[in-house]
Design a protein around this motif. Structure first.
Motif, mmCIF file in Angstrom:
data_model
loop_
_atom_site.group_PDB
_atom_site.id
_atom_site.type_symbol
_atom_site.label_atom_id
_atom_site.label_comp_id
_atom_site.label_asym_id
_atom_site.label_seq_id
_atom_site.Cartn_x
_atom_site.Cartn_y
_atom_site.Cartn_z
ATOM 1 N N THR A 95 3.576 12.143 -7.679
ATOM 2 C CA THR A 95 3.968 12.967 -8.823
ATOM 3 C C THR A 95 3.501 14.405 -8.700
ATOM 4 N N ARG A 130 1.183 -0.041 -5.288
ATOM 5 C CA ARG A 130 1.370 1.267 -4.667
ATOM 6 C C ARG A 130 0.349 1.504 -3.561
ATOM 7 N N VAL A 148 0.780 4.592 -14.762
ATOM 8 C CA VAL A 148 -0.049 4.048 -13.695
ATOM 9 C C VAL A 148 -1.004 3.014 -14.278
ATOM 10 N N LEU A 156 0.948 8.414 -6.284
ATOM 11 C CA LEU A 156 2.188 8.157 -7.019
ATOM 12 C C LEU A 156 3.304 9.101 -6.601
ATOM 13 N N ARG A 214 3.665 1.006 -10.021
ATOM 14 C CA ARG A 214 2.771 1.720 -10.933
ATOM 15 C C ARG A 214 1.315 1.322 -10.737
#
Length: 129
Positions: A118, A99, A48, A116, A77
């Motif tokens: 994640t 993003r 990121v 993100l 990212r």
């Protein structure tokens, strides 16, 4: 997760490094200008990149363009940050490959990972958080 921070305020870079590292995000580089951001991205290929919209004589969007020139997938990212109202830059952010956007006052590891996708393997997460 690894992170590159691009902000013209050394005090902000230091504070965010501490905040993120305490949460388990490794800050691999922190810089205040476009050239160092490109060098750090090239060297570290972080998960990121946090980019301040207002970098003094440059714009954070200059960093975005430079990173996109280096890596066509870099936009996914990049999270823009700023003290400005998100509405001030909503159109520019929406038109860019980034993003999304997180206000500086609300920046946290949880918001980054959520954006993100994640934290649960979820999809894009694009937008203002």
């Amino acid at each position: 997760m690894t992170c590159l921070i691009v902000d013209d305020s050394a005090a902000f870079r230091t504070a965010v490094c501490g905040l993120l590292e305490r949460a388990g995000i490794l800050v691999v580089a922190a810089t205040g200008d476009v050239d160092e951001a490109v060098a750090g991205y090239r060297r570290e290929h972080p998960d990121v990149v946090l980019v301040d919209i207002d970098l003094g004589e440059h714009s954070g969007f200059d960093v975005v363009d430079a990173l996109q020139d280096l890596d066509a997938d870099a936009g996914g990212r990049i999270i823009m940050v700023s003290t400005h109202d998100p509405d001030d830059f909503a159109d520019m952010i929406a038109e860019s490959p980034v993003r999304g956007f997180i206000p500086k006052f609300a920046l946290s590891a949880e918001r980054i990972t959520a954006m993100l996708g994640t934290d649960s393997g979820a999809g894009s997460g694009t937008g203002v958080h």
